[in-house]
Design a protein around this motif. Structure first.
Motif, PDB file in Angstrom:
ATOM      1  N   GLY A  98      -6.108  -0.523  11.556  1.00 19.92           N
ATOM      2  CA  GLY A  98      -5.597   0.182  10.390  1.00 19.92           C
ATOM      3  C   GLY A  98      -4.252  -0.353   9.966  1.00 19.92           C
ATOM      4  O   GLY A  98      -3.489  -0.865  10.761  1.00 19.92           O
ATOM      5  N   SER A  99      -3.965  -0.240   8.690  1.00 17.45           N
ATOM      6  CA  SER A  99      -2.698  -0.762   8.163  1.00 17.45           C
ATOM      7  C   SER A  99      -2.185   0.156   7.076  1.00 17.45           C
ATOM      8  O   SER A  99      -2.884   0.428   6.115  1.00 17.45           O
ATOM      9  CB  SER A  99      -2.914  -2.181   7.608  1.00 17.45           C
ATOM     10  OG  SER A  99      -1.736  -2.693   7.070  1.00 17.45           O
ATOM     11  N   ASP A 100      -0.982   0.642   7.256  1.00 17.45           N
ATOM     12  CA  ASP A 100      -0.369   1.496   6.244  1.00 17.45           C
ATOM     13  C   ASP A 100       0.302   0.648   5.187  1.00 17.45           C
ATOM     14  O   ASP A 100       0.914  -0.376   5.485  1.00 17.45           O
ATOM     15  CB  ASP A 100       0.671   2.428   6.881  1.00 17.45           C
ATOM     16  CG  ASP A 100       0.024   3.435   7.810  1.00 17.45           C
ATOM     17  OD1 ASP A 100      -1.107   3.851   7.502  1.00 17.45           O
ATOM     18  OD2 ASP A 100       0.629   3.777   8.826  1.00 17.45           O
ATOM     19  N   VAL A 101       0.194   1.070   3.939  1.00 13.48           N
ATOM     20  CA  VAL A 101       0.800   0.350   2.835  1.00 13.48           C
ATOM     21  C   VAL A 101       2.037   1.114   2.379  1.00 13.48           C
ATOM     22  O   VAL A 101       1.941   2.224   1.877  1.00 13.48           O
ATOM     23  CB  VAL A 101      -0.195   0.212   1.661  1.00 13.48           C
ATOM     24  CG1 VAL A 101       0.475  -0.516   0.504  1.00 13.48           C
ATOM     25  CG2 VAL A 101      -1.443  -0.527   2.105  1.00 13.48           C
ATOM     26  N   GLU A 102       3.227   0.508   2.564  1.00 12.40           N
ATOM     27  CA  GLU A 102       4.462   1.146   2.134  1.00 12.40           C
ATOM     28  C   GLU A 102       5.092   0.394   0.973  1.00 12.40           C
ATOM     29  O   GLU A 102       5.769   0.975   0.144  1.00 12.40           O
ATOM     30  CB  GLU A 102       5.444   1.211   3.305  1.00 12.40           C
ATOM     31  CG  GLU A 102       4.942   2.100   4.444  1.00 12.40           C
ATOM     32  CD  GLU A 102       5.954   2.167   5.568  1.00 12.40           C
ATOM     33  OE1 GLU A 102       6.988   1.483   5.477  1.00 12.40           O
ATOM     34  OE2 GLU A 102       5.707   2.908   6.531  1.00 12.40           O
ATOM     35  N   ILE A 141     -11.391  -0.586   2.237  1.00 14.27           N
ATOM     36  CA  ILE A 141     -11.442   0.867   2.140  1.00 14.27           C
ATOM     37  C   ILE A 141     -10.125   1.456   2.631  1.00 14.27           C
ATOM     38  O   ILE A 141      -9.402   0.840   3.412  1.00 14.27           O
ATOM     39  CB  ILE A 141     -12.611   1.463   2.949  1.00 14.27           C
ATOM     40  CG1 ILE A 141     -12.419   1.181   4.451  1.00 14.27           C
ATOM     41  CG2 ILE A 141     -13.939   0.905   2.460  1.00 14.27           C
ATOM     42  CD1 ILE A 141     -13.452   1.860   5.343  1.00 14.27           C
ATOM     43  N   ARG A 142      -9.825   2.657   2.142  1.00 15.46           N
ATOM     44  CA  ARG A 142      -8.643   3.378   2.609  1.00 15.46           C
ATOM     45  C   ARG A 142      -9.095   4.703   3.206  1.00 15.46           C
ATOM     46  O   ARG A 142      -9.836   5.460   2.575  1.00 15.46           O
ATOM     47  CB  ARG A 142      -7.657   3.618   1.474  1.00 15.46           C
ATOM     48  CG  ARG A 142      -6.381   4.342   1.920  1.00 15.46           C
ATOM     49  CD  ARG A 142      -5.389   4.525   0.780  1.00 15.46           C
ATOM     50  NE  ARG A 142      -4.686   3.283   0.462  1.00 15.46           N
ATOM     51  CZ  ARG A 142      -4.923   2.545  -0.611  1.00 15.46           C
ATOM     52  NH1 ARG A 142      -5.868   2.909  -1.483  1.00 15.46           N
ATOM     53  NH2 ARG A 142      -4.240   1.445  -0.836  1.00 15.46           N
ATOM     54  N   THR A 143      -8.691   4.963   4.441  1.00 14.21           N
ATOM     55  CA  THR A 143      -8.972   6.230   5.100  1.00 14.21           C
ATOM     56  C   THR A 143      -7.645   6.820   5.553  1.00 14.21           C
ATOM     57  O   THR A 143      -6.574   6.227   5.340  1.00 14.21           O
ATOM     58  CB  THR A 143      -9.904   6.053   6.315  1.00 14.21           C
ATOM     59  OG1 THR A 143      -9.167   5.445   7.382  1.00 14.21           O
ATOM     60  CG2 THR A 143     -11.105   5.174   5.966  1.00 14.21           C
ATOM     61  N   GLU A 144      -7.707   7.954   6.217  1.00 19.11           N
ATOM     62  CA  GLU A 144      -6.471   8.548   6.726  1.00 19.11           C
ATOM     63  C   GLU A 144      -5.830   7.653   7.787  1.00 19.11           C
ATOM     64  O   GLU A 144      -4.653   7.792   8.112  1.00 19.11           O
ATOM     65  CB  GLU A 144      -6.741   9.935   7.303  1.00 19.11           C
ATOM     66  CG  GLU A 144      -7.700   9.946   8.474  1.00 19.11           C
ATOM     67  CD  GLU A 144      -7.941  11.333   9.013  1.00 19.11           C
ATOM     68  OE1 GLU A 144      -8.549  11.437  10.096  1.00 19.11           O
ATOM     69  OE2 GLU A 144      -7.516  12.313   8.372  1.00 19.11           O
ATOM     70  N   GLY A 145      -6.602   6.713   8.336  1.00 21.33           N
ATOM     71  CA  GLY A 145      -6.083   5.796   9.343  1.00 21.33           C
ATOM     72  C   GLY A 145      -5.412   4.568   8.768  1.00 21.33           C
ATOM     73  O   GLY A 145      -4.803   3.789   9.492  1.00 21.33           O
ATOM     74  N   GLY A 146      -5.540   4.338   7.455  1.00 20.13           N
ATOM     75  CA  GLY A 146      -4.922   3.170   6.842  1.00 20.13           C
ATOM     76  C   GLY A 146      -5.897   2.391   5.977  1.00 20.13           C
ATOM     77  O   GLY A 146      -6.910   2.920   5.505  1.00 20.13           O
ATOM     78  N   LEU A 147      -5.582   1.114   5.802  1.00 25.13           N
ATOM     79  CA  LEU A 147      -6.364   0.221   4.959  1.00 25.13           C
ATOM     80  C   LEU A 147      -7.198  -0.688   5.849  1.00 25.13           C
ATOM     81  O   LEU A 147      -6.674  -1.301   6.784  1.00 25.13           O
ATOM     82  CB  LEU A 147      -5.417  -0.604   4.080  1.00 25.13           C
ATOM     83  CG  LEU A 147      -5.980  -1.285   2.840  1.00 25.13           C
ATOM     84  CD1 LEU A 147      -6.451  -0.245   1.823  1.00 25.13           C
ATOM     85  CD2 LEU A 147      -4.909  -2.181   2.208  1.00 25.13           C
ATOM     86  N   PHE A 148      -8.502  -0.791   5.539  1.00 24.21           N
ATOM     87  CA  PHE A 148      -9.417  -1.550   6.380  1.00 24.21           C
ATOM     88  C   PHE A 148     -10.306  -2.470   5.546  1.00 24.21           C
ATOM     89  O   PHE A 148     -10.544  -2.222   4.359  1.00 24.21           O
ATOM     90  CB  PHE A 148     -10.346  -0.614   7.166  1.00 24.21           C
ATOM     91  CG  PHE A 148      -9.653   0.290   8.134  1.00 24.21           C
ATOM     92  CD1 PHE A 148      -9.503  -0.068   9.464  1.00 24.21           C
ATOM     93  CD2 PHE A 148      -9.165   1.517   7.729  1.00 24.21           C
ATOM     94  CE1 PHE A 148      -8.872   0.768  10.362  1.00 24.21           C
ATOM     95  CE2 PHE A 148      -8.531   2.374   8.617  1.00 24.21           C
ATOM     96  CZ  PHE A 148      -8.383   1.995   9.939  1.00 24.21           C
ATOM     97  N   ILE A 149     -10.824  -3.503   6.208  1.00 22.39           N
ATOM     98  CA  ILE A 149     -11.913  -4.309   5.658  1.00 22.39           C
ATOM     99  C   ILE A 149     -13.118  -4.083   6.553  1.00 22.39           C
ATOM    100  O   ILE A 149     -13.057  -4.373   7.760  1.00 22.39           O
ATOM    101  CB  ILE A 149     -11.540  -5.801   5.614  1.00 22.39           C
ATOM    102  CG1 ILE A 149     -10.410  -6.033   4.622  1.00 22.39           C
ATOM    103  CG2 ILE A 149     -12.746  -6.653   5.231  1.00 22.39           C
ATOM    104  CD1 ILE A 149      -9.900  -7.452   4.583  1.00 22.39           C
TER     105      ILE A 149
END
Length: 219
Positions: free
Chosen positions: A100-104, A167-175
């Motif tokens: 997961g990866s958060d986008v700030e 996709i974006r979930t509560e866990g972050g950004l995913f492929i």
């Protein structure tokens, strides 16, 4: 597009004058690209082309990336390789093929792509919908690896036919690969079998867009 091995041979011919009279080896190519010998060997085995490093290599030596990627002769470069297209590149965004990866921050850069590559993204008319981001993690290997640049078409969010999506979930950004189930829920699948499949309801994720290329076709 040339294979990894073909590109390495071209680079060897370019740098041979720089390290003459020594023979040029793979380790020398890895060094000029700034890649560890271990990662270089892995890329060679998997035919994974290091696009970021190639772009830097070409920029430093005033070379055309088309020459390395598509094998154009030097005589054809003046007219044939001067036409480039621009897509948005969010260099500080990493879509995780892992945890997961958060986008700030979303600093937009311009990424030049050669004319021959445009058709892989759906043609010139689709470029307004294309954005490029980075990959981190290993859950989508061997399809994608850490530091690959992937191209997303944000207008393509229909998952009925399945495919690879950001996709974006509560866990972050995913492929991930996303398949719609008969019950309406979505299978979220990693290509790396070490990672388990997830089953999510449509309201538990946002489809950002379909991954359409990584400087090559996406299965």
């Amino acid at each position: 597009m040339n294979s990894f091995i073909d590109i390495v041979e071209e680079i060897k011919s370019i740098i041979s004058a720089e390290i003459a009279p020594k023979k040029v080896f793979d380790k020398d190519v890895a060094a000029v690209l700034g890649i560890s010998q271990m990662n270089f060997a892995t890329m060679k085995k998997r035919d994974k082309i290091p696009f970021n490093e190639l772009l830097d290599f070409c920029a430093k030596r005033s070379l055309s990336i088309n020459w390395l990627l598509y094998g154009q002769s030097p005589e054809s470069l003046v007219d044939a390789t001067n036409k480039f297209y621009i897509v948005k590149y969010f260099n500080d965004i990493n879509a995780s093929a892992g945890g997961g990866s958060d986008v700030e921050f979303e600093e937009v850069e311009e990424l030049e792509i050669p004319e021959q590559f445009v058709f892989m993204l759906g043609g010139e008319k689709e470029l307004k919908n294309i954005e490029a981001i980075n990959v981190s993690g290993d859950s989508m290997e061997p399809t994608f690896s850490y530091n690959d640049i992937v191209f997303i078409n944000r207008s393509k969010t229909d998952v009925n036919r399945g495919g690879i999506f950001t996709i974006r979930t509560e866990g972050g950004l995913f492929i991930k690969r996303v398949h719609k189930r008969i019950d309406g829920k979505l299978d979220v699948i990693s290509d790396n079998s070490v990672y388990d499949k997830q089953i999510l309801a449509p309201n538990e994720l946002e489809i950002v867009g379909r991954v359409v290329s990584r400087f090559g076709d996406v299965d």
